[in-house]
Scaffold this motif. Structure first.
Motif, short mmCIF file in Angstrom:
data_model
loop_
_atom_site.label_atom_id
_atom_site.label_comp_id
_atom_site.label_asym_id
_atom_site.label_seq_id
_atom_site.Cartn_x
_atom_site.Cartn_y
_atom_site.Cartn_z
N VAL A 240 0.86 -1.19 0.00
CA VAL A 240 0.00 0.00 0.00
C VAL A 240 0.89 1.23 0.00
N LEU A 264 -8.03 5.26 -0.26
CA LEU A 264 -7.86 4.20 0.73
C LEU A 264 -9.11 3.33 0.84
N ARG A 267 -9.02 1.01 -1.96
CA ARG A 267 -8.03 -0.04 -1.71
C ARG A 267 -8.60 -1.09 -0.75
N ILE A 292 -4.03 0.03 6.15
CA ILE A 292 -4.84 1.07 5.52
C ILE A 292 -5.60 1.88 6.56
#
Length: 296
Positions: A240, A264, A267, A292
């Motif tokens: 990430v 985010l 993701r 995250i």
């Protein structure tokens, strides 16, 4: 069933898998002979081809990206005598070779095998334990630990610390590079939280290779370790980047904060899908999700 026998080896296809057995001819490389018989499932194949020459030709298998830890660890740098996915074919056997190719291609079409990369290894890699001596040291691997021992040719700066033992859990990556021309090769292990730019000659986590007969066998150690590391697809999914999806505004900018938050969230959704489809294990998904959430 399709079968082709040559001095270089024997390939057999039963409809579900290919069985590749190396021959005993002097043209067969040491790595192929040591690796022994390989069983390649049909689902690991991306294609097969026959290249015809005047006196001899060559059968070539093309595997899907990410299917074989040996190919990943060596990065396509195995030379012809050591590549297990090539077979020299005499010109008077071209008819048999063409039939073999047709049978494999027909099965790929019938089973609708895709050619895109895979997210898990479909071949197991070399068996362990194994130990190889080449270059300036010996590399041994038992499935959990890597042990590097040095010989009289090792630089004093590297040998002075004595034998080196690395836990598999501490290894982030492995690389095998053959010697080419005047440039030496190496087997190098990248250790987590201990980056180094030292050349293999001085790196205590690397064996330097000089282009001698046993050098290719170090690729087997690399492949055995690679097979037990997280698959590259999983490693990429867990990565990430700090600035991925963010605009160049300062962190205090409301627009930057909003875009970063959305990136985010996207993701998170991507990781959830990877977890549901089995690409990520429960533990890997939890670690990535926590990373995250900390950024949010």
């Amino acid at each position: 069933m399709a079968e082709i026998l040559q001095r270089d080896g024997t390939w057999v296809f039963d409809g579900d898998a290919l069985r590749l057995t190396p021959g005993r001819d002097k043209s067969v490389g040491l790595l192929r002979r040591t690796l022994g018989e390989l069983v390649v499932p049909l689902g690991a194949l991306a294609g097969i081809s026959l290249e015809q020459g005047k006196k001899s030709g060559r059968l070539r298998l093309r595997l899907r990206d990410g299917a074989d830890p040996l190919l990943h660890a060596t990065g396509g740098r195995l030379s012809e005598p050591h590549d297990p996915y090539q077979l020299t074919v005499e010109s008077d056997r071209y008819g048999v070779a063409e039939y073999f190719v047709d049978e494999v291609r027909g099965a790929l079409l019938l089973d609708e095998v895709p050619t895109d990369p895979v997210t898990a290894y479909l071949l197991p890699g070399p068996a362990v334990p194994l130990s190889v001596s080449a270059g300036d040291g010996t590399a041994a691997f038992d499935g959990e630990r890597i042990r590097l021992e040095w010989n009289w040719k090792t630089e004093d700066a590297k040998a002075s610390a004595g034998p080196r033992t690395l836990a598999l859990a501490d290894v982030a990556a492995v690389e095998w590079q053959p010697a080419v021309g005047l440039e030496n090769g190496h087997l190098r292990f990248t250790v987590r939280h201990a980056p180094t730019k030292a050349p293999p000659k001085y790196d205590p986590n690397a064996v330097e290779l000089w282009g001698f007969k046993k050098d290719p066998l170090m690729a087997l150690v690399a492949a055995a370790v690679q097979a037990r590391l997280p698959h590259p697809a999983r490693a990429a999914a867990l990565d990430v980047p700090a600035n991925k999806g963010l605009r160049p505004e300062t962190p205090s900018s409301p627009v930057a904060a909003e875009d970063g938050h959305d990136a985010l969230l996207r993701r998170l959704r991507e990781l959830g899908e990877l977890h549901r489809t089995g690409v990520l294990t429960d533990e890997e998904f939890t670690m990535a999700k926590q990373a995250i959430l900390r950024r949010m």
